[in-house]
Design a protein around this motif. Structure first.
Motif, PDB file in Angstrom:
ATOM      1  N   GLN A  18      58.321 -11.866  50.380  1.00  0.00           N
ATOM      2  CA  GLN A  18      59.186 -12.906  49.824  1.00  0.00           C
ATOM      3  C   GLN A  18      58.374 -14.148  49.459  1.00  0.00           C
ATOM      4  N   ARG A  19      57.453 -14.543  50.328  1.00  0.00           N
ATOM      5  CA  ARG A  19      56.589 -15.693  50.021  1.00  0.00           C
ATOM      6  C   ARG A  19      55.801 -15.463  48.740  1.00  0.00           C
ATOM      7  N   ARG A  20      55.259 -14.251  48.618  1.00  0.00           N
ATOM      8  CA  ARG A  20      54.463 -13.946  47.426  1.00  0.00           C
ATOM      9  C   ARG A  20      55.325 -13.977  46.165  1.00  0.00           C
ATOM     10  N   ARG A  21      56.535 -13.477  46.254  1.00  0.00           N
ATOM     11  CA  ARG A  21      57.412 -13.415  45.080  1.00  0.00           C
ATOM     12  C   ARG A  21      57.893 -14.793  44.629  1.00  0.00           C
ATOM     13  N   THR A  22      57.939 -15.744  45.537  1.00  0.00           N
ATOM     14  CA  THR A  22      58.463 -17.068  45.181  1.00  0.00           C
ATOM     15  C   THR A  22      57.377 -18.062  44.775  1.00  0.00           C
ATOM     16  N   ARG A  23      56.140 -17.605  44.683  1.00  0.00           N
ATOM     17  CA  ARG A  23      55.047 -18.489  44.253  1.00  0.00           C
ATOM     18  C   ARG A  23      55.237 -18.851  42.782  1.00  0.00           C
ATOM     19  N   THR A  24      54.956 -20.080  42.452  1.00  0.00           N
ATOM     20  CA  THR A  24      55.094 -20.518  41.063  1.00  0.00           C
ATOM     21  C   THR A  24      53.906 -20.046  40.229  1.00  0.00           C
ATOM     22  N   THR A  25      54.082 -20.068  38.931  1.00  0.00           N
ATOM     23  CA  THR A  25      52.997 -19.697  38.013  1.00  0.00           C
ATOM     24  C   THR A  25      51.805 -20.627  38.215  1.00  0.00           C
ATOM     25  N   THR A  26      52.063 -21.901  38.420  1.00  0.00           N
ATOM     26  CA  THR A  26      50.980 -22.869  38.642  1.00  0.00           C
ATOM     27  C   THR A  26      50.210 -22.531  39.920  1.00  0.00           C
ATOM     28  N   ARG A  28      49.956 -19.603  41.351  1.00  0.00           N
ATOM     29  CA  ARG A  28      49.216 -18.355  41.112  1.00  0.00           C
ATOM     30  C   ARG A  28      47.956 -18.613  40.286  1.00  0.00           C
ATOM     31  N   ASP A  29      48.105 -19.381  39.221  1.00  0.00           N
ATOM     32  CA  ASP A  29      46.951 -19.667  38.356  1.00  0.00           C
ATOM     33  C   ASP A  29      45.866 -20.437  39.108  1.00  0.00           C
ATOM     34  N   THR A  30      46.276 -21.425  39.891  1.00  0.00           N
ATOM     35  CA  THR A  30      45.317 -22.216  40.670  1.00  0.00           C
ATOM     36  C   THR A  30      44.594 -21.327  41.680  1.00  0.00           C
ATOM     37  N   ASP A  31      45.341 -20.479  42.388  1.00  0.00           N
ATOM     38  CA  ASP A  31      44.735 -19.577  43.371  1.00  0.00           C
ATOM     39  C   ASP A  31      43.816 -18.553  42.708  1.00  0.00           C
ATOM     40  N   THR A  32      44.202 -18.052  41.532  1.00  0.00           N
ATOM     41  CA  THR A  32      43.367 -17.072  40.838  1.00  0.00           C
ATOM     42  C   THR A  32      42.024 -17.679  40.459  1.00  0.00           C
ATOM     43  N   THR A  33      42.041 -18.885  39.931  1.00  0.00           N
ATOM     44  CA  THR A  33      40.795 -19.556  39.566  1.00  0.00           C
ATOM     45  C   THR A  33      39.921 -19.778  40.797  1.00  0.00           C
ATOM     46  N   ALA A  34      40.528 -20.268  41.868  1.00  0.00           N
ATOM     47  CA  ALA A  34      39.773 -20.537  43.101  1.00  0.00           C
ATOM     48  C   ALA A  34      39.268 -19.243  43.735  1.00  0.00           C
ATOM     49  N   LEU A  35      40.111 -18.208  43.767  1.00  0.00           N
ATOM     50  CA  LEU A  35      39.705 -16.932  44.365  1.00  0.00           C
ATOM     51  C   LEU A  35      38.555 -16.314  43.585  1.00  0.00           C
ATOM     52  N   THR A  36      38.608 -16.388  42.277  1.00  0.00           N
ATOM     53  CA  THR A  36      37.524 -15.844  41.451  1.00  0.00           C
ATOM     54  C   THR A  36      36.205 -16.517  41.812  1.00  0.00           C
ATOM     55  N   ALA A  37      36.208 -17.830  41.941  1.00  0.00           N
ATOM     56  CA  ALA A  37      34.989 -18.563  42.309  1.00  0.00           C
ATOM     57  C   ALA A  37      34.515 -18.180  43.711  1.00  0.00           C
ATOM     58  N   THR A  38      35.439 -18.014  44.646  1.00  0.00           N
ATOM     59  CA  THR A  38      35.069 -17.650  46.021  1.00  0.00           C
ATOM     60  C   THR A  38      34.489 -16.242  46.066  1.00  0.00           C
ATOM     61  N   LEU A  39      35.075 -15.311  45.338  1.00  0.00           N
ATOM     62  CA  LEU A  39      34.551 -13.945  45.279  1.00  0.00           C
ATOM     63  C   LEU A  39      33.165 -13.917  44.625  1.00  0.00           C
ATOM     64  N   GLN A  40      32.983 -14.704  43.572  1.00  0.00           N
ATOM     65  CA  GLN A  40      31.664 -14.778  42.937  1.00  0.00           C
ATOM     66  C   GLN A  40      30.625 -15.309  43.925  1.00  0.00           C
ATOM     67  N   ARG A  41      30.990 -16.321  44.677  1.00  0.00           N
ATOM     68  CA  ARG A  41      30.083 -16.882  45.679  1.00  0.00           C
ATOM     69  C   ARG A  41      29.745 -15.834  46.743  1.00  0.00           C
ATOM     70  N   PHE A  42      30.740 -15.074  47.186  1.00  0.00           N
ATOM     71  CA  PHE A  42      30.523 -14.007  48.163  1.00  0.00           C
ATOM     72  C   PHE A  42      29.469 -13.024  47.655  1.00  0.00           C
ATOM     73  N   VAL A  43      29.622 -12.572  46.420  1.00  0.00           N
ATOM     74  CA  VAL A  43      28.699 -11.594  45.829  1.00  0.00           C
ATOM     75  C   VAL A  43      27.301 -12.192  45.672  1.00  0.00           C
ATOM     76  N   GLU A  44      27.238 -13.424  45.181  1.00  0.00           N
ATOM     77  CA  GLU A  44      25.932 -14.050  44.943  1.00  0.00           C
ATOM     78  C   GLU A  44      25.196 -14.355  46.240  1.00  0.00           C
ATOM     79  N   GLU A  45      25.890 -14.917  47.225  1.00  0.00           N
ATOM     80  CA  GLU A  45      25.244 -15.277  48.493  1.00  0.00           C
ATOM     81  C   GLU A  45      24.742 -14.050  49.247  1.00  0.00           C
ATOM     82  N   ARG A  46      25.462 -12.950  49.138  1.00  0.00           N
ATOM     83  CA  ARG A  46      25.097 -11.733  49.875  1.00  0.00           C
ATOM     84  C   ARG A  46      24.308 -10.749  49.016  1.00  0.00           C
TER      85      ARG A  46
END
Length: 194
Positions: A18-26, A28-46
């Motif tokens: 339910q929490r996931r379904r009620t997230r706003t587009t904003t 989701r977009d903010t989290d997607t941008t941040a998650l992409t950067a965090t995943l890139q950092r994970f790959v690069e650092e390791r």
């Protein structure tokens, strides 16, 4: 599994869905941008050259921009294909080619590799409903990742990809639930054990 534990898991999963379904587009977009950067950092650092990932469904943390970046960087990405027997096969993914899988979830299109292919990756990034501070991962109830991870004698580090609010004090745990080595959220990487 006791009835109480099963009910506790079902109730928590329902709340998280339910929490996931009620997230706003904003959000989701903010989290997607941040998650992409965090995943890139994970790959690069390791210095990850190969990893196992998943194709995110609409309500899950969106790993697709990261998947496209990883493909462009030459990182070999294995994506799961569900099997009727409850295990996962794997195929190399390009971040674009997909089809509907066994349970209506998106799956990769490609040459099917056996479950043993997972032993050759540098890291496994799994979906999850929530993770407790002790590293206990709670999935969505089908057990694919628990079976896969539990069958590996020497598994690479396993990180669950979740939203920040899904890192909880604790989650209900059963004997078959496989712990993870860490979590990756839009805002951070936490390692429980190495």
């Amino acid at each position: 599994m006791t009835a109480d534990l099963g009910n506790e898991k079902r109730a928590l999963r329902a709340e998280l869905r339910q929490r996931r379904r009620t997230r706003t587009t904003t959000e989701r977009d903010t989290d997607t941008t941040a998650l992409t950067a965090t995943l890139q950092r994970f790959v690069e650092e390791r210095q990850v050259r190969s990893l196992a990932l998943y194709l995110s469904a609409p309500d899950e943390p969106d790993v697709r921009p990261f998947l496209r970046w990883a493909h462009e960087q030459g990182v070999r990405v294995l994506l799961p294909i569900t099997r009727e027997d409850g295990l996962l096969d794997w195929a190399v993914g390009d971040g674009v080619s997909e089809q509907q899988g066994l349970h209506g979830m998106p799956e990769v299109v490609g040459e099917v590799l056996s479950p043993l292919a997972l032993g050759d990756v540098d890291a496994i990034l799994t979906p999850a409903a929530a993770v407790g501070h002790d590293g206990c991962r709670m999935g969505w109830g089908r057990g694919y990742y628990d079976k896969t991870l539990g069958s590996m004698a020497n598994r690479p580090p396993v990180y669950a990809v979740i939203f920040d609010a899904e890192y909880l004090d604790e989650v209900p745990r059963e004997a078959h639930d496989e712990p993870v080595d860490g979590i990756i959220t839009p805002s951070r990487i936490i390692t429980f054990r190495s």
